[in-house]
Scaffold this active site. Structure first.
Site, PDB file in Angstrom:
ATOM      1  N   GLU A  46       0.821  -1.210   0.000  1.00  0.00           N
ATOM      2  CA  GLU A  46       0.000   0.000   0.000  1.00  0.00           C
ATOM      3  C   GLU A  46       0.860   1.269   0.000  1.00  0.00           C
ATOM      4  O   GLU A  46       0.525   2.250  -0.654  1.00  0.00           O
ATOM      5  CB  GLU A  46      -0.925   0.006   1.227  1.00  0.00           C
ATOM      6  N   THR A 155      12.896 -43.942  -6.579  1.00  0.00           N
ATOM      7  CA  THR A 155      13.692 -42.724  -6.446  1.00  0.00           C
ATOM      8  C   THR A 155      15.175 -42.942  -6.682  1.00  0.00           C
ATOM      9  O   THR A 155      15.927 -41.981  -6.840  1.00  0.00           O
ATOM     10  CB  THR A 155      13.512 -42.126  -5.041  1.00  0.00           C
ATOM     11  N   ALA A 156      15.633 -44.170  -6.661  1.00  0.00           N
ATOM     12  CA  ALA A 156      17.038 -44.490  -6.900  1.00  0.00           C
ATOM     13  C   ALA A 156      17.159 -45.974  -7.187  1.00  0.00           C
ATOM     14  O   ALA A 156      16.308 -46.774  -6.774  1.00  0.00           O
ATOM     15  CB  ALA A 156      17.893 -44.126  -5.688  1.00  0.00           C
ATOM     16  N   ARG A 178      12.079 -24.424  -3.813  1.00  0.00           N
ATOM     17  CA  ARG A 178      12.990 -24.145  -2.700  1.00  0.00           C
ATOM     18  C   ARG A 178      13.014 -22.648  -2.387  1.00  0.00           C
ATOM     19  O   ARG A 178      12.998 -22.242  -1.224  1.00  0.00           O
ATOM     20  CB  ARG A 178      14.412 -24.600  -3.042  1.00  0.00           C
ATOM     21  N   ARG A 201      19.709 -22.646  -6.225  1.00  0.00           N
ATOM     22  CA  ARG A 201      20.694 -22.435  -7.283  1.00  0.00           C
ATOM     23  C   ARG A 201      19.963 -22.150  -8.600  1.00  0.00           C
ATOM     24  O   ARG A 201      18.790 -22.479  -8.749  1.00  0.00           O
ATOM     25  CB  ARG A 201      21.587 -23.665  -7.459  1.00  0.00           C
ATOM     26  N   SER A 216      18.455 -37.383  14.628  1.00  0.00           N
ATOM     27  CA  SER A 216      18.132 -37.739  16.005  1.00  0.00           C
ATOM     28  C   SER A 216      19.361 -37.957  16.874  1.00  0.00           C
ATOM     29  O   SER A 216      19.347 -37.667  18.068  1.00  0.00           O
ATOM     30  CB  SER A 216      17.234 -38.988  16.028  1.00  0.00           C
TER      31      SER A 216
END
Length: 359
Positions: A46, A155-156, A178, A201, A216
Site C-alpha cells: 500500500e 527414487t534411486a 525451494r 541455485r 536424532s
C-alpha cells in the site's frame, strides 16, 4: 485485483515471514498507483502504491490482496495511510489470518468512512499466502513434500544411483519451490548418502531458506556441505540440526562448524515431528519444503504433517528392487491407505509434475 495478485507474486521469494501482498489504486477507471511488498522490513504494498498515486489517491479505490495492517511493526499501519491519503473505497481479497489483528484494519477503514469490500479473488489470494495462513491459524508452517521418481515410483536404483531421474526443466522448477520456501528439510540419511547443499541455485533470490536436518543422534559430519556458509548477502547462517538427544561433544563440534542445535525428543528415540513444526512456526517459518528419503517421507505422512505433495514423474521404469518413495508398513485394507486429490497437473519438458493434497 488480478493485477494486484500478479504484483504480489513479485515478492514470492523474499517477504518471509511476512505475507505476499500487492496493491493497485484506481481512479476514474485508470490505474494511478501500484506496488507490492518485496521484503520484510521494507515498505508494504500500500505504501508503494500510495507513493506512486500521490494526490490522485483521493477518492480512489484500492485493490489489495490482503486486509491492510492496523498495527505498528517495522512499518506504520497501512490502514491509517489509506485513510490519510483520502482513499474512498478498499477492496480486499481476504481478511488478515492473524487472529490477533484480523478485521481491525477493515474496522479502522469503515469507521473513517471508507467503503470496504472483502472476498474478491479470495481463493487465489489464499493460495499465494498458504504458508502464512497456516502459521497464523495452526501455529505451524505449510509442509510441501517434493519427490522425483520413475513411473513405477522409484527414487534411486538399488545401488543408490539416482542422477538424474528427471530432466533439466523439472530440476529448475524444484529450485523455484525451494526459493519460495522458508526452510528446506531433509533427514540425516540423505545428508550421509548425498551430501546435499539444500540451497537455491540457478535462479535469482533475495534470500536463502533455512536448512533443517532431522538428525536424532547428531550424525551429521562437521564438514557436510549443508553446513557451508551461504553466499554473501543472501541471509544469515541458518542451518538447524534437530535431534532427539544432544551429545555434548558432538553438539559442540557441530556448533563450531556453523550449525544450530534443537533438541526435541519424541517416542522411541526419534524427533518429535509435530513439535518441530511448532518450533519452526515460532521462528517465522511459513513454508517448509521437504526433500528427503523414504523414511522421513513416511514419518511425515503418517504424522499427518504433509499438506501438499509435489511429485515429479519421469517417463522411466527402474524396476522392483529400486528404492521407493515411502517406507510404510504393509497395509491390509484400502481404508489404511493415504488418499490425495489432484490440485494441478502439468508437463515440464519430458516429465510430469503432479500437485496433490490429502483428502
Amino acid at each position: 485485483m488480478a493485477r494486484a495478485l500478479r504484483l504480489a507474486e513479485q515478492g514470492l521469494y523474499g517477504t518471509s515471514p511476512n505475507p505476499r501482498v500487492g496493491c493497485v489504486i484506481v481512479r476514474d477507471g485508470k490505474v494511478v498507483g501500484e506496488g507490492w511488498h518485496a521484503r520484510a522490513g521494507e515498505p508494504h504494498a500500500e505504501a508503494y502504491a500510495l507513493r506512486a498515486a500521490g494526490e490522485r489517491a483521493r477518492g480512489a479505490t484500492a485493490y489489495i490482496t490482503l486486509e491492510p495492517c492496523s498495527h505498528h511493526g517495522r512499518t506504520p499501519p497501512c490502514a491509517n495511510a489509506l485513510i490519510d491519503a483520502g482513499v474512498a473505497r478498499v477492496v480486499a481479497s481476504m481478511r488478515d489470518p492473524n487472529p490477533q489483528v484480523s478485521g481491525r484494519g477493515l474496522e479502522l477503514l469503515t469507521l473513517a468512512g471508507v467503503r470496504v469490500e472483502v472476498g474478491l479473488m479470495g481463493a487465489e489470494a489464499r493460495e499465494l499466502n498458504i504458508g502464512f495462513i497456516s502459521r497464523m491459524r495452526r501455529g505451524r508452517p505449510w509442509v510441501r513434500l517434493k519427490t522425483a521418481s520413475s513411473l513405477d515410483g522409484k527414487t534411486a536404483l538399488r545401488n543408490g544411483e539416482s542422477r538424474w531421474i528427471t530432466g533439466p526443466d523439472a530440476r529448475v522448477d524444484v529450485q523455484r519451490l525451494r526459493a519460495r520456501a522458508c526452510a528446506v528439510l531433509t533427514g540425516v540419511g540423505t545428508v550421509l548418502a548425498d551430501d546435499p547443499q539444500l540451497n537455491v541455485r540457478d535462479i535469482e533470490t533475495p534470500r536463502q531458506p533455512w536448512r533443517v536436518v532431522l538428525d536424532s543422534q547428531l550424525r551429521t559430519p562437521s564438514r557436510a556441505r549443508v553446513l557451508l556458509p551461504l553466499p554473501e548477502g543472501l541471509g544469515e547462517e541458518r542451518t538447524l540440526l534437530v535431534c532427539a538427544r544432544a551429545d555434548a561433544a558432538r553438539q559442540e563440534a557441530l556448533q563450531a562448524a556453523g550449525a544450530s542445535i534443537l533438541e526435541l525428543p519424541g517416542v522411541d528415540g526419534r524427533v518429535d515431528l509435530a513439535g518441530l513444526m511448532r518450533a519452526l512456526g515460532q521462528r517465522g517459518i511459513n513454508e517448509v519444503h521437504v526433500e528427503a528419503g523414504a523414511t522421513l517421507n513416511a514419518a511425515l505422512l503418517q504424522a499427518g504433517l504433509v499438506d501438499e505433495w509435489v511429485a515429479y514423474l519421469a517417463a522411466k521404469v527402474m524396476g522392483d528392487p529400486a528404492r521407493g518413495l515411502f517406507a510404510l508398513p504393509a497395509y491390509t485394507q484400502m481404508a489404511q491407505t493415504h488418499a490425495f486429490s489432484l490440485a494441478d497437473l502439468r508437463r515440464l519438458g519430458g516429465d510430469i509434475r503432479l500437485t496433490l493434497r490429502p483428502d
